[in-house]
Design an enzyme around this catalytic site. Structure first.
Site: not given
Ligand code: 13P
Ligand code: ZN
Length: 273
Positions: A119, A142, A144, A214
């Site tokens: 990302e 970022h 989840h 996401h």
């Molecule tokens: P990475 O392992 O490349 O950081 O990706 C994790 C992720 O959450 C992608 O949206």
């Molecule tokens: Zn992600």
């Protein structure tokens, strides 16, 4: 093995803060497998010795040209790396990168040739925006968060005003600590430049951006701040879902009560710095 952190206590503190936060992400259930990513602008800690360090892996393209990033340094989580591993071993599960003079590529300088997160286009687009606007913010996160991602599966909550209204009305602190609310990016391919562009548009006017089905993206003065921004909004989402699980749609604070908090606490309408 020598580390770039040796004899650099200020840089070590920032990386240790990242490691502490990645532990929280895992404990919250927001970081399955390699889920989520982080970048922190560490340019202020770069001394002459660090600036002279050679690349330890081939130069890589970012996917975007970002003029305000020229010569800047970032710590970034490695792609495919686990947050729970990063919590113990931040330099084996992340890398320090330097943006090249073309502002469109980067090189890894430490500690190991760990490829940064997939990302990276989104993270660096936000970092470029923060520098362009003279912001004091240094961190992007970022992750989840379960409840916020669950809400993004319903058309009602993909309307940013409605999502923000519901979250703000759950508990006054949400309004106080996330006064710009939450922006929404319709589902877009992970890791894409399109996702980066859409995220940038939303972060201009919001504390946190929700990527449909996401996760979230937050910016912060430091990584703790970016975590808090996400946590505050996720707390409101949890209260909403608890009420629904008890079988009712929560009333929420009235619009008057929301306005009163906004006025009495003189809440900002744009990012404070
Ligand atoms: P990475 O392992 O490349 O950081 O990706 C994790 C992720 O959450 C992608 O949206
Ligand atoms: Zn992600």
């Amino acid at each position: 093995m020598n580390s770039i952190l040796d004899s650099r206590p200020d840089l070590t503190k920032v990386i240790n803060d990242v490691a502490e936060v990645t532990g929280y992400l895992w404990q919250n259930g927001w970081a399955e497998r390699n889920g989520g990513n982080i970048t922190v602008n560490i340019t202020e800690f770069v001394d002459a010795e660090m600036a002279a360090m050679p690349a330890i892996a081939p130069i890589q393209p970012i996917g975007k040209t970002l003029p305000f990033l020229k010569g800047k340094y970032f710590y970034a989580k490695g792609t495919g790396k686990r947050m729970r591993d990063l919590a113990r071993l931040p330099m084996q599960n992340g890398a320090i990168i330097r943006i090249c003079d073309d502002c469109a590529s980067y090189e890894i300088i430490a500690d190991e040739p760990v490829m940064p997160t997939s990302e990276l286009p989104s993270h660096l687009a936000l970092q470029n925006y923060l520098l362009e606007t003279g912001s004091c913010y240094k961190a992007t996160l970022h992750t989840h968060p379960i409840e916020l991602v669950a809400m993004s599966h319903n058309e009602r909550f993909l309307r940013p005003d409605e999502m923000t209204r519901v979250l703000w009305s759950m508990i006054p602190e949400t309004l106080a600590f996330a006064p710009l609310g939450i922006g929404i990016v319709p589902y877009t391919l992970p890791g894409s430049v399109e996702l980066a562009d859409a995220t940038l548009e939303q972060i201009r006017h919001h504390d946190v951006v929700l990527w449909e089905k996401h996760g979230t993206v937050a910016v912060g003065k430091d990584i703790m701040d970016a975590f808090d921004q996400t946590d505050v909004l996720c707390k409101a989402a949890k209260i909403y879902m608890c009420a629904r699980l008890m079988g009712f749609e929560p009333d929420g604070m009235t619009p008057e009560a929301v306005r009163e908090v906004q006025q009495v606490f003189n809440l900002p309408t744009k990012r404070p710095c």
